[in-house]
Design a protein around this motif. Structure first.
Motif, PDB file in Angstrom:
ATOM      1  N   GLN A 239       1.574  13.114   6.832  1.00  0.00           N
ATOM      2  CA  GLN A 239       3.059  12.869   6.388  1.00  0.00           C
ATOM      3  C   GLN A 239       4.092  13.880   6.261  1.00  0.00           C
ATOM      4  O   GLN A 239       5.376  13.650   6.905  1.00  0.00           O
ATOM      5  CB  GLN A 239       3.105  11.998   5.082  1.00  0.00           C
ATOM      6  CG  GLN A 239       4.321  11.191   4.734  1.00  0.00           C
ATOM      7  CD  GLN A 239       4.650  10.185   6.076  1.00  0.00           C
ATOM      8  OE1 GLN A 239       3.855   9.401   6.282  1.00  0.00           O
ATOM      9  NE2 GLN A 239       5.996  10.253   6.504  1.00  0.00           N
TER      10      GLN A 239
ATOM     11  N   ASP B 153       7.489  13.662   8.151  1.00  0.00           N
ATOM     12  CA  ASP B 153       8.718  14.080   7.492  1.00  0.00           C
ATOM     13  C   ASP B 153       9.629  15.036   7.831  1.00  0.00           C
ATOM     14  O   ASP B 153      10.941  14.965   7.993  1.00  0.00           O
ATOM     15  CB  ASP B 153       8.429  14.101   5.931  1.00  0.00           C
ATOM     16  CG  ASP B 153       8.174  12.973   5.454  1.00  0.00           C
ATOM     17  OD1 ASP B 153       8.238  11.720   5.930  1.00  0.00           O
ATOM     18  OD2 ASP B 153       7.435  13.053   4.302  1.00  0.00           O
TER      19      ASP B 153
ATOM     20  N   ASP C 225       8.994   5.948   5.055  1.00  0.00           N
ATOM     21  CA  ASP C 225       8.784   5.087   3.798  1.00  0.00           C
ATOM     22  C   ASP C 225       7.566   4.354   3.725  1.00  0.00           C
ATOM     23  O   ASP C 225       7.304   3.330   4.305  1.00  0.00           O
ATOM     24  CB  ASP C 225       9.931   4.107   3.737  1.00  0.00           C
ATOM     25  CG  ASP C 225       9.940   3.342   2.425  1.00  0.00           C
ATOM     26  OD1 ASP C 225       9.012   3.325   1.717  1.00  0.00           O
ATOM     27  OD2 ASP C 225      11.099   2.981   2.029  1.00  0.00           O
ATOM     28  N   PRO C 226       6.417   4.921   3.044  1.00  0.00           N
ATOM     29  CA  PRO C 226       5.135   4.446   3.081  1.00  0.00           C
ATOM     30  C   PRO C 226       5.059   3.051   2.430  1.00  0.00           C
ATOM     31  O   PRO C 226       4.389   2.198   2.641  1.00  0.00           O
ATOM     32  CB  PRO C 226       4.122   5.659   2.124  1.00  0.00           C
ATOM     33  CG  PRO C 226       5.096   6.812   2.462  1.00  0.00           C
ATOM     34  CD  PRO C 226       6.307   6.602   2.278  1.00  0.00           C
TER      35      PRO C 226
ATOM     36  N   ALA D 204       3.861  -0.186   4.612  1.00  0.00           N
ATOM     37  CA  ALA D 204       2.912  -0.883   4.636  1.00  0.00           C
ATOM     38  C   ALA D 204       2.947  -2.269   4.643  1.00  0.00           C
ATOM     39  O   ALA D 204       2.072  -2.995   5.024  1.00  0.00           O
ATOM     40  CB  ALA D 204       2.685  -0.530   3.056  1.00  0.00           C
TER      41      ALA D 204
ATOM     42  N   GLY E  58       1.154   1.060   7.280  1.00  0.00           N
ATOM     43  CA  GLY E  58       1.590   2.386   6.942  1.00  0.00           C
ATOM     44  C   GLY E  58       2.448   3.176   7.846  1.00  0.00           C
ATOM     45  O   GLY E  58       2.942   2.601   8.849  1.00  0.00           O
ATOM     46  N   THR E  59       2.888   4.303   7.253  1.00  0.00           N
ATOM     47  CA  THR E  59       3.675   5.247   8.231  1.00  0.00           C
ATOM     48  C   THR E  59       3.049   5.489   9.552  1.00  0.00           C
ATOM     49  O   THR E  59       2.068   5.502   9.602  1.00  0.00           O
ATOM     50  CB  THR E  59       4.319   6.201   7.410  1.00  0.00           C
ATOM     51  OG1 THR E  59       3.283   7.070   7.009  1.00  0.00           O
ATOM     52  CG2 THR E  59       5.269   6.019   6.314  1.00  0.00           C
TER      53      THR E  59
ATOM     54  N   SER F  44      -0.173   7.997   9.970  1.00  0.00           N
ATOM     55  CA  SER F  44       0.038   9.093   9.252  1.00  0.00           C
ATOM     56  C   SER F  44      -1.471   9.440   8.823  1.00  0.00           C
ATOM     57  O   SER F  44      -2.298   8.324   8.266  1.00  0.00           O
ATOM     58  CB  SER F  44       0.884   8.867   8.193  1.00  0.00           C
ATOM     59  OG  SER F  44       0.821  10.119   7.104  1.00  0.00           O
TER      60      SER F  44
END
Length: 151
Positions: free
Chosen positions: A27, A31, A46-47, A51, A57-58, A102
């Motif tokens: 992550q 990011d 934004d996890p 989700a 998830g990301t 991720s």
């Protein structure tokens, strides 16, 4: 890796050159890429919201995955004796085939498709580049990548 002669390099056309090391797509990397490119779409950063999507998830940006090709290529492309420099010439084809969640690891697989001499001392190489996702059948991307080598 030992440098090879231009003739030896040209003889690799049609063959797989190699497979890179695994690279973790964590992550933090995602990011950081979002900051560099100003692409803050929630599926990447934004996890909690990500989700709730079919991804669960990301996921990495497709262009982040693509950008890893350069570093992966250093792992496997043989140096050519007398090279002054190499430059990225672009893509003939590119498809993002599967998302990279991720936390997954990816690696590059390279096949040298063709080598031509554009001008004296300038080689144009076309590669099939695949980025594989560890534990997945479908690759993240498949590209036809073109580079120039000045010898």
């Amino acid at each position: 890796m030992t440098a090879i002669l231009v003739q030896e390099y040209k003889a690799l056309a049609g063959k797989e050159i190699g497979v890179s090391r695994w690279v973790e797509m964590d992550q933090k990397r995602i990011d950081t890429f979002a900051e560099c490119t100003e692409d803050h779409q929630f599926i990447h950063v934004d996890p909690v919201r990500a989700a709730q999507t079919p991804f669960g998830g990301t996921i990495a940006h497709g262009f982040l995955t693509l950008s890893l090709l350069s570093g992966m290529a250093y792992d496997v492309f043989p140096p050519i004796e007398g090279t002054k420099m190499g430059v990225n010439y672009g893509m003939n084809k590119l498809r993002f085939l599967a998302p990279v969640p991720s936390g997954k690891r990816v690696r590059g697989r390279f096949k040298l498709l063709e080598v031509t001499e554009r001008h004296p001392g300038v080689l144009q190489s076309t590669y099939e580049a695949t980025i594989e996702i560890e534990g997945e059948d479908k690759p993240a991307l498949l590209a036809e990548w073109v580079g120039l080598t000045y010898v």
